[in-house]
Design a protein around this motif. Structure first.
Motif, PDB file in Angstrom:
ATOM      1  N   TYR A   1       0.880  -1.172   0.000  1.00  0.00           N
ATOM      2  CA  TYR A   1       0.000   0.000   0.000  1.00  0.00           C
ATOM      3  C   TYR A   1       0.916   1.221   0.000  1.00  0.00           C
ATOM      4  O   TYR A   1       1.637   1.459   0.962  1.00  0.00           O
ATOM      5  N   VAL A   2       0.895   1.991  -1.088  1.00  0.00           N
ATOM      6  CA  VAL A   2       1.687   3.224  -1.107  1.00  0.00           C
ATOM      7  C   VAL A   2       0.764   4.401  -0.788  1.00  0.00           C
ATOM      8  O   VAL A   2      -0.223   4.627  -1.472  1.00  0.00           O
ATOM      9  N   ILE A   3       1.089   5.105   0.289  1.00  0.00           N
ATOM     10  CA  ILE A   3       0.315   6.297   0.646  1.00  0.00           C
ATOM     11  C   ILE A   3       0.942   7.481  -0.082  1.00  0.00           C
ATOM     12  O   ILE A   3       2.116   7.788   0.127  1.00  0.00           O
ATOM     13  N   GLU A   4       0.155   8.094  -0.955  1.00  0.00           N
ATOM     14  CA  GLU A   4       0.696   9.147  -1.797  1.00  0.00           C
ATOM     15  C   GLU A   4       1.217  10.295  -0.938  1.00  0.00           C
ATOM     16  O   GLU A   4       0.512  10.862  -0.119  1.00  0.00           O
ATOM     17  N   TRP A   5       2.463  10.655  -1.133  1.00  0.00           N
ATOM     18  CA  TRP A   5       3.110  11.682  -0.329  1.00  0.00           C
ATOM     19  C   TRP A   5       4.327  12.189  -1.078  1.00  0.00           C
ATOM     20  O   TRP A   5       4.989  11.429  -1.788  1.00  0.00           O
ATOM     21  N   SER A   6       4.600  13.488  -0.941  1.00  0.00           N
ATOM     22  CA  SER A   6       5.805  14.033  -1.554  1.00  0.00           C
ATOM     23  C   SER A   6       6.558  14.868  -0.536  1.00  0.00           C
ATOM     24  O   SER A   6       5.951  15.622   0.223  1.00  0.00           O
ATOM     25  N   PRO A   7       7.893  14.744  -0.513  1.00  0.00           N
ATOM     26  CA  PRO A   7       8.655  15.583   0.416  1.00  0.00           C
ATOM     27  C   PRO A   7       8.707  17.033  -0.049  1.00  0.00           C
ATOM     28  O   PRO A   7       9.204  17.895   0.658  1.00  0.00           O
ATOM     29  N   TYR A   8       8.200  17.301  -1.248  1.00  0.00           N
ATOM     30  CA  TYR A   8       8.305  18.659  -1.792  1.00  0.00           C
ATOM     31  C   TYR A   8       6.985  19.410  -1.837  1.00  0.00           C
ATOM     32  O   TYR A   8       6.747  20.202  -2.726  1.00  0.00           O
ATOM     33  N   SER A   9       6.084  19.137  -0.898  1.00  0.00           N
ATOM     34  CA  SER A   9       4.818  19.868  -0.898  1.00  0.00           C
ATOM     35  C   SER A   9       4.932  21.080   0.020  1.00  0.00           C
ATOM     36  O   SER A   9       5.879  21.207   0.791  1.00  0.00           O
ATOM     37  N   PHE A  10       3.960  21.973  -0.090  1.00  0.00           N
ATOM     38  CA  PHE A  10       3.952  23.176   0.745  1.00  0.00           C
ATOM     39  C   PHE A  10       2.859  23.066   1.792  1.00  0.00           C
ATOM     40  O   PHE A  10       1.693  22.887   1.463  1.00  0.00           O
ATOM     41  N   ASN A  11       3.236  23.168   3.051  1.00  0.00           N
ATOM     42  CA  ASN A  11       2.280  22.970   4.141  1.00  0.00           C
ATOM     43  C   ASN A  11       2.195  24.188   5.056  1.00  0.00           C
ATOM     44  O   ASN A  11       3.107  24.999   5.092  1.00  0.00           O
ATOM     45  N   THR A  12       1.112  24.245   5.806  1.00  0.00           N
ATOM     46  CA  THR A  12       1.002  25.291   6.825  1.00  0.00           C
ATOM     47  C   THR A  12       1.780  24.828   8.064  1.00  0.00           C
ATOM     48  O   THR A  12       2.042  23.635   8.219  1.00  0.00           O
ATOM     49  N   PRO A  13       2.155  25.783   8.933  1.00  0.00           N
ATOM     50  CA  PRO A  13       2.908  25.396  10.135  1.00  0.00           C
ATOM     51  C   PRO A  13       2.163  24.337  10.963  1.00  0.00           C
ATOM     52  O   PRO A  13       2.779  23.427  11.516  1.00  0.00           O
ATOM     53  N   GLU A  14       0.837  24.464  11.009  1.00  0.00           N
ATOM     54  CA  GLU A  14       0.061  23.500  11.798  1.00  0.00           C
ATOM     55  C   GLU A  14       0.128  22.097  11.204  1.00  0.00           C
ATOM     56  O   GLU A  14       0.273  21.118  11.917  1.00  0.00           O
ATOM     57  N   GLU A  15       0.012  22.030   9.876  1.00  0.00           N
ATOM     58  CA  GLU A  15       0.103  20.720   9.220  1.00  0.00           C
ATOM     59  C   GLU A  15       1.433  20.057   9.548  1.00  0.00           C
ATOM     60  O   GLU A  15       1.499  18.861   9.810  1.00  0.00           O
ATOM     61  N   ASN A  16       2.511  20.863   9.528  1.00  0.00           N
ATOM     62  CA  ASN A  16       3.828  20.310   9.848  1.00  0.00           C
ATOM     63  C   ASN A  16       3.894  19.817  11.287  1.00  0.00           C
ATOM     64  O   ASN A  16       4.435  18.747  11.561  1.00  0.00           O
ATOM     65  N   ALA A  17       3.353  20.621  12.194  1.00  0.00           N
ATOM     66  CA  ALA A  17       3.426  20.252  13.611  1.00  0.00           C
ATOM     67  C   ALA A  17       2.678  18.950  13.889  1.00  0.00           C
ATOM     68  O   ALA A  17       3.031  18.192  14.782  1.00  0.00           O
ATOM     69  N   GLU A  18       1.631  18.705  13.093  1.00  0.00           N
ATOM     70  CA  GLU A  18       0.818  17.508  13.340  1.00  0.00           C
ATOM     71  C   GLU A  18       1.213  16.353  12.440  1.00  0.00           C
ATOM     72  O   GLU A  18       0.615  15.276  12.486  1.00  0.00           O
ATOM     73  N   ARG A  19       2.199  16.556  11.608  1.00  0.00           N
ATOM     74  CA  ARG A  19       2.534  15.567  10.569  1.00  0.00           C
ATOM     75  C   ARG A  19       2.836  14.182  11.147  1.00  0.00           C
ATOM     76  O   ARG A  19       2.388  13.169  10.617  1.00  0.00           O
ATOM     77  N   HIS A  20       3.619  14.144  12.208  1.00  0.00           N
ATOM     78  CA  HIS A  20       4.034  12.852  12.760  1.00  0.00           C
ATOM     79  C   HIS A  20       2.826  12.005  13.170  1.00  0.00           C
ATOM     80  O   HIS A  20       2.767  10.817  12.884  1.00  0.00           O
TER      81      HIS A  20
END
Lengths: 500, 144
Positions: free
Chosen positions: B37-56
Motif C-alpha cells: 500500500y503506497v500512501i501518496e506523499w511528496s517531500p516537496y509539498s507546501f504545508n502550513t505550520p500546523e500541518e507540519n506540527a501535526e505531521r508525525h
C-alpha cells in the motif's frame, strides 16, 4: 507594554461604529501612542551624527558574533544545506515525516511577506541606495543567527501528549538553560520570550502586513478605497478569522501552495523590469556601493544607511527574532543541526535574493527618473517602479501583496499562539481569545498610517529580540558542539548520504 | 531469484481486482505475494505550520488506517487460501515507490489495478500505471 496593548484594543473597540473619517480618528488616536512607545523602546545612542537604536546594535553584534563563533557557517554550510533540502541525507526507510524541504518552505512563506516588497522601499526612501548594501550584509550575517536558533528549536522542542510538536525560543530557553544548570533563569527567559512573541506577532506579522496590502489595493483602485481602510481591514480580518478560528484550513492550504509560485512570479517580473532598465543598472549598483560608505543625502550618513538597512533586513528575514525556529521545529530528524543548516537558506532567499531584486527594481527606476514615485513610499513605491515599465503589473502585484500578507499573517498567528499557549496552556477559550485579538489587529492595521505602524512594529520586534539573542549567547556553545560533532561524523562517513 | 510478485492495493475497486488477479496467479504458480500500500506523499509539498506540527501523528494514523483496513484483511484472505505473503505500507510518490520496493524485494512482476481516469485527468496528474509501465525494471500487469 501591557498598557500599550490594552490601549490599542480600547481604541479599536471604542471606535467600532463606523462613520466618516473613521480611519482618521484611529490614526490620530494611535499616532501619539506609537511614538511614545517607539521613543521608549527605541532608546538611541548618538553616533557620528546618526542616532543608533540600541536594538540595531544588539542585532548586529549578535549576528557578527554567531558568524565568527560558528566559523562562517553561512558560507561553509551553504552547499550542505542544499543537499539536505534535496533530501540527499533523508533516510529512505522512513518517508512521510516532515521533510527539510517542507519545513524550509513553510518558514520561508512566513518570512516572505510585504517586507520584501514594501519594506525595501521604506529602506531605500529613508536610507538611500546604500541601505541596500547593509540590508544584504544583514541578510548574510543573519544566516548564522538563524542557524543557531533553528538548531536549538529542533533540539529542545516539546512533544505534546497528542503527538504534535511545539518548538521555538520559549522551549529552548526553558530546557536549554535547565541543561546548563540555570533552570530558574531559563523559565524567566522562556516566559519573557513568550510574552514578546505573542504581543510582537501583532506588529510585524499582522498590522504591517494588512496595512501594506490595503495600501497596494488602494493604489490599484486609484484611491477609490481612501478612507475605507476599516472596510478592507474588516474583510481581511474576517478571512483570517475564517481560517484561524473557523478552521477553514483549505484557505490556508491554498495560500500556502500559491505563495511560492507568486514569489517566483514576482522575482521573474522584477528581473524583467531590471533588464528593461538595463541602461541604469551600472549606476544603480554604483549607488548601492557608494551610498553604503558615504551615505550621501541620508540623515546620519553611512551609519544612517547601515541602521536602516539592518532594521529592514531583520524585519524581512526575522533572523534574531526566533520566530522561524517555531516553524522549523516541526521537522523530524535525529540531527537537530541539519535543520540549522537548512534554515540558513532562509535569510538568503528572503533578503539576499528577493529583497535585493526589489531594491534593484527601485534603484534602476530611480536612476532613470529620480522622481518616478512622487511621494509614494512602501509598497506603493515598489508598485510605481514596476508600473514605469509594465503598466498592468500593479494589479497582479496587489494580488500578490495580499497573498504574501495573508500567508505571513497566518504563520504569525501560529507563532503568537505558540507564545500564548506556552504561557496560558492549551485551553480552547484562551486560544480563541488570542485569535480574536489577532483578527482585531488585522483590521486595525488597515486604518493606521504606515509610519506609526512601523514604529510600533519595530518596538515590538525589539521586545522579542532582546530575550532571544540573550538566550542564544548562552546556548550557542551547545550548538557549536553539535555542529562540530555532526561535521566530524559527516567527514568520517558515519552520516550516510543516500542515492535516491 | 525468488518467485514473488508485488501487488499494489489501496482499498479501491482497482486495487481489489489487482489482488484478485495476483492471488489467482500465485496459487497457480506457487508464488509469494508482496502486498503493498503506497500512501501518496511528496517531500516537496507546501504545508502550513500546523500541518507540519501535526505531521508525525497524521503519518502514524495514515499507516494505521492503511494497515488495519486494507493490507491486513488482504493478507488474512491470502493466508486463508494458503498463499504466502508479506505486507508493506509506505509513503511516497506511487510509481517510484513501487519500483523501489520491487527492486528491494527482487520480485519478478508488479501487478497493479487501473484507476480508469479520464484522458485530461491523467494528462494533468499523470497515471500511476502509465508511469510504472514506462519505468519499471520488471514486467508490469495492469488489471483493468
Amino acid at each position: 507594554m501591557n498598557r500599550l496593548f490594552v490601549t490599542l484594543i480600547a481604541v479599536f473597540l471604542y471606535s467600532l461604529p463606523a462613520h466618516a473619517g473613521f480611519d482618521d480618528a484611529i490614526n490620530q488616536a494611535t499616532a501619539p501612542i506609537a511614538s511614545a512607545i517607539g521613543s521608549f523602546v527605541f532608546f538611541k545612542i548618538p553616533l557620528f551624527g546618526a542616532q543608533l537604536p540600541v536594538v540595531v546594535l544588539w542585532l548586529v553584534i549578535g549576528a557578527v558574533f554567531f558568524t565568527f563563533y560558528m566559523g562562517f557557517v553561512n558560507v561553509s554550510g551553504f552547499k550542505h544545506a542544499i543537499h539536505l533540502v534535496r533530501g540527499d541525507y533523508a533516510d529512505p526507510d522512513s518517508p512521510g515525516e516532515v521533510s527539510h524541504f517542507q519545513a524550509l518552505a513553510t518558514a520561508v512563506s512566513g518570512t516572505v511577506g510585504i517586507g520584501n516588497i514594501g519594506g525595501v522601499a521604506v529602506a531605500v526612501t529613508i536610507g538611500g541606495a546604500g541601505a541596500t548594501f547593509w540590508l544584504i550584509v544583514a541578510g548574510f550575517l543573519g544566516m548564522s543567527t538563524k542557524f543557531v536558533e533553528c538548531t536549538l528549536g529542533v533540539k529542545y522542542r516539546n512533544e505534546n501528549p497528542d503527538g504534535s510538536v511545539s518548538g521555538g525560543p520559549m522551549y529552548y530557553m526553558k530546557k536549554g538553560f535547565e541543561e546548563r544548570g540555570m533552570a530558574g533563569f531559563g523559565k524567566f527567559m522562556g516566559t519573557f520570550y513568550a510574552i514578546g512573541i505573542f504581543i510582537g506577532a501583532l506588529g510585524i506579522g499582522n498590522m504591517f502586513q494588512s496595512n501594506q496590502a490595503y495600501v497596494q489595493l488602494n493604489t490599484v483602485a486609484g484611491g477609490a478605497l481612501d478612507g475605507l481602510g476599516w472596510l478592507v481591514g474588516l474583510i481581511l480580518a474576517i478571512v483570517v478569522f475564517a481560517v484561524i478560528i473557523g478552521g477553514i484550513k483549505s484557505i490556508a492550504r491554498v495560500t500556502e501552495k500559491v505563495v511560492p509560485f507568486m514569489a517566483i512570479f514576482y522575482c521573474l517580473f522584477a528581473i524583467i523590469v531590471i533588464l528593461m532598465n538595463y541602461a541604469s543598472i551600472p549606476a544603480a549598483i554604483g549607488n548601492i556601493f557608494s551610498g553604503a560608505f558615504t551615505g550621501a543625502g541620508v540623515q546620519g550618513g553611512a551609519i544612517g544607511a547601515l541602521i536602516i538597512g539592518f532594521q529592514r533586513a531583520v524585519f524581512s528575514n526575522e533572523a534574531g527574532i526566533g520566530s522561524a525556529s517555531i516553524a522549523h521545529a516541526a521537522v523530524r530528524t535525529p540531527e537537530p543541526v541539519t535543520e540549522g543548516y537548512v534554515s540558513l537558506l532562509e535569510p538568503f532567499i528572503d533578503t539576499i535574493v528577493i529583497c535585493t531584486i526589489t531594491a534593484l527594481v527601485i534603484g534602476t527606476s530611480q536612476v532613470a527618473d529620480p522622481n518616478f514615485a512622487g511621494d509614494a513610499t512602501g509598497v506603493a513605491m515598489t508598485s510605481a517602479a514596476f508600473e514605469r515599465q509594465i503598466s498592468w503589473f500593479p494589479v497582479p502585484l496587489a494580488f500578490g501583496a495580499l497573498l504574501f500578507a495573508f500567508s505571513t499573517m497566518i504563520s504569525w498567528s501560529y507563532y503568537g499562539l505558540k507564545g500564548w499557549t506556552y504561557l496560558f496552556g492549551e485551553a480552547q477559550l484562551g486560544q480563541t481569545i488570542y485569535k480574536l485579538i489577532f483578527c482585531a489587529f488585522v483590521a486595525l492595521g488597515c486604518m493606521v498610517q504606515l509610519g506609526p505602524i512601523l514604529d510600533i512594529s519595530d518596538a515590538l520586534v525589539f521586545l522579542i529580540c532582546v530575550p532571544n539573542i540573550l538566550g542564544l549567547y548562552f546556548l550557542a556553545p551547545i550548538v557549536r558542539r553539535e555542529m562540530l560533532s555532526y561535521k566530524a561524523r559527516l567527514a568520517s562517513g558515519e552520516i550516510k548520504r543516500y542515492d535516491h | 531469484m525468488s518467485n514473488s510478485v508485488l501487488v499494489a492495493v489501496d482499498g479501491s475497486e482497482g486495487g481489489n481486482r489487482a489482488l484478485q488477479y495476483a492471488s489467482e496467479r500465485a496459487k497457480l504458480g506457487g508464488a509469494k505475494l508482496i502486498v503493498t500500500y503506497v500512501i501518496e506523499w511528496s517531500p516537496y509539498s507546501f504545508n502550513t505550520p500546523e500541518e507540519n506540527a501535526e505531521r508525525h501523528v497524521r503519518r502514524e494514523q495514515e499507516i494505521e488506517r492503511a494497515t488495519s483496513s486494507v493490507v491486513e484483511p488482504a493478507a488474512a484472505l491470502l493466508k486463508a487460501e494458503g498463499i504466502e505473503c508479506e505486507t508493506v505500507v509506505r509513503h511516497g510518490p506511487p510509481a517510484e515507490t513501487l519500483i523501489k520496493l520491487a527492486e528491494k524485494h527482487g520480485v519478478q512482476q508488479i501487478v497493479i489495478g487501473r484507476r480508469g481516469q479520464s484522458g485530461i485527468k491523467s494528462l494533468l496528474f499523470g497515471s500511476v500505471a502509465g508511469n510504472l509501465v514506462q519505468t519499471s525494471p520488471v514486467p508490469v500487469v495492469v488489471v483493468p
